[in-house]
Design an enzyme around this catalytic site. Structure first.
Site, PDB file in Angstrom:
ATOM      1  N   TYR A  51       0.831  -1.208   0.000  1.00 41.32           N
ATOM      2  CA  TYR A  51       0.000   0.000   0.000  1.00 41.32           C
ATOM      3  C   TYR A  51       0.866   1.258   0.000  1.00 41.32           C
ATOM      4  O   TYR A  51       1.633   1.506   0.936  1.00 41.32           O
ATOM      5  CB  TYR A  51      -0.960   0.009   1.194  1.00 41.32           C
ATOM      6  CG  TYR A  51      -1.894  -1.206   1.251  1.00 41.32           C
ATOM      7  CD1 TYR A  51      -2.159  -1.964   0.109  1.00 41.32           C
ATOM      8  CD2 TYR A  51      -2.505  -1.595   2.436  1.00 41.32           C
ATOM      9  CE1 TYR A  51      -3.000  -3.067   0.140  1.00 41.32           C
ATOM     10  CE2 TYR A  51      -3.354  -2.705   2.484  1.00 41.32           C
ATOM     11  CZ  TYR A  51      -3.581  -3.436   1.326  1.00 41.32           C
ATOM     12  OH  TYR A  51      -4.415  -4.529   1.362  1.00 41.32           O
ATOM     13  N   LYS A 230     -12.084   0.246   5.212  1.00 42.53           N
ATOM     14  CA  LYS A 230     -11.147   1.380   5.253  1.00 42.53           C
ATOM     15  C   LYS A 230     -11.966   2.663   5.256  1.00 42.53           C
ATOM     16  O   LYS A 230     -12.914   2.826   4.473  1.00 42.53           O
ATOM     17  CB  LYS A 230     -10.227   1.331   4.035  1.00 42.53           C
ATOM     18  CG  LYS A 230      -9.371   2.574   3.847  1.00 42.53           C
ATOM     19  CD  LYS A 230      -9.967   3.450   2.769  1.00 42.53           C
ATOM     20  CE  LYS A 230      -9.188   4.713   2.532  1.00 42.53           C
ATOM     21  NZ  LYS A 230      -9.934   5.614   1.619  1.00 42.53           N
ATOM     22  N   VAL A 232     -11.399   7.011   5.894  1.00 39.49           N
ATOM     23  CA  VAL A 232     -10.595   8.176   6.287  1.00 39.49           C
ATOM     24  C   VAL A 232     -11.493   9.261   6.885  1.00 39.49           C
ATOM     25  O   VAL A 232     -11.080  10.022   7.742  1.00 39.49           O
ATOM     26  CB  VAL A 232      -9.796   8.725   5.073  1.00 39.49           C
ATOM     27  CG1 VAL A 232      -9.098  10.028   5.435  1.00 39.49           C
ATOM     28  CG2 VAL A 232      -8.764   7.698   4.614  1.00 39.49           C
ATOM     29  N   ASN A 240     -18.784   2.998  11.411  1.00 40.42           N
ATOM     30  CA  ASN A 240     -18.287   1.621  11.368  1.00 40.42           C
ATOM     31  C   ASN A 240     -18.104   1.073  12.781  1.00 40.42           C
ATOM     32  O   ASN A 240     -18.408  -0.091  13.054  1.00 40.42           O
ATOM     33  CB  ASN A 240     -16.986   1.550  10.565  1.00 40.42           C
ATOM     34  CG  ASN A 240     -17.189   1.994   9.115  1.00 40.42           C
ATOM     35  OD1 ASN A 240     -18.330   2.158   8.671  1.00 40.42           O
ATOM     36  ND2 ASN A 240     -16.106   2.191   8.389  1.00 40.42           N
TER      37      ASN A 240
END
Ligand code: NAP
Length: 272
Positions: A51, A230, A232, A240
């Site tokens: 990544y 994922k 941000v 979540n």
């Protein structure tokens, strides 16, 4: 810790964690998101040397500085590094970028070319020196798991799994359940693409939850799956984390099963 947990590589971890693919570009926001997630109980952090060419691991390193013991850190070796010596060297480089002396789980990112036995020998060396606590695999289907050396049992298989990617349910999940391999579900909200599906939107609205929360709760409804979305945006991280406490009812599960039928036996899908 609040919410459900799953057994992963000898630890009880929350069923929802945090992914880091495509992190490494906006470090301030990414570090803040990961820290907020840890604060809210999303303590499994999934990264990889792949990544952003290691930059995502550096972001994770910054996020966990001073709080290493609060998190369960997962990283991955690239297939092209996955010889015995290459695996050991790649892990040491990952540890450097992460600013830690150990990984809780180290995965082969996918299989290509190098015999699995060579990679496993590298994992064993890393276990012995204490650089990793456990090893596992990613993107391996049933026949790939069958090719592992005798007696070599991965702690986890990290695979693409969400409402629109139910293929692993037919053969891979039963195979993993039989041998005690925990599933790590990646891209559990299909990169956001499944969140406007009308049936998912309806189930979520009736429940007073968001589509992402329902999709996540669905992905971890079994007792052997941890999902690593994922996020941000802090609002996403908060949503979540709240999904850790969302248990879907039998009626909700039936509605989702009807709207997103499992395909039966299909080859394991991957996402690029
Ligand atoms: P994903 O988690 O399914 O989706 C990420 C996207 O969904 C981001 O755009 C994120 O937005 C958005 N999102 C997150 N939470 C949301 C919410 N509550 N509401 C609305 N949108 C939300 O996809 P992914 O990143 O591909 O997969 C997750 C992790 O799995 C990766 O980061 C990586 O760690 C791992 N992975 C592993 C493999 C493998 O081969 N082993 C492959 C792919 C992924 P923001 O970022 O803007 O908040």
């Amino acid at each position: 810790m609040s919410g459900r947990t799953v057994r992963l590589a000898g630890s009880d971890v929350p069923v929802i964690g945090q992914g880091t693919w495509r992190m490494g570009t906006d470090r301030t926001a990414e570090v803040a998101a990961l820290r907020a997630g840890i604060d809210l109980g999303l303590t499994v952090i999934d990264t990889a040397e792949l990544y952003a060419d290691g930059a995502a691991e550096e972001v994770v390193g910054e996020a966990v500085r001073g709080r290493r013991d609060e998190v369960f850190l997962v990283s991955k070796v690239l297939p092209r590094h996955a010889t015995t010596d290459g695996t050991v060297a790649a892990c040491r480089a990952s540890l450097d970028r992460l600013g830690t002396d150990r990984l809780d789980l180290y995965l082969l990112h996918w299989r290509r070319g190098i015999p699995l036995a060579e990679t496993v020998a590298g994992f064993e060396e890393l276990l012995e020196e204490g650089s990793i606590r456990a090893w596992g695999v990613s993107n391996l289907d049933v026949h790939d798991l069958d090719d592992l050396p005798d007696g070599a049992v991965p702690a986890a298989d990290q695979v693409l799994y969400n409402l629109t990617r139910r293929g692993p349910e037919a053969n891979l999940f039963p195979r993993c359940a039989r041998t005690g391999v925990t599933i790590m579900a990646y891209s559990p909200v299909e990169k956001g693409r499944l969140l406007d599906h009308p049936d998912l939107v309806r189930v979520a609205a009736e429940r007073g939850a968001t589509p992402a929360q329902v999709a996540l709760a669905w992905s971890v409804r079994r007792d052997d799956v941890v999902a690593v979305p994922k996020a941000v945006r802090i609002a996403h991280v908060e949503e979540n984390a709240a999904a850790l406490r969302l248990e879907l009812t039998a009626e909700e599960l039936a509605a989702l099963d009807h709207a997103f039928p499992a395909p039966g036996v299909v080859p394991l899908e991957t996402l690029s």
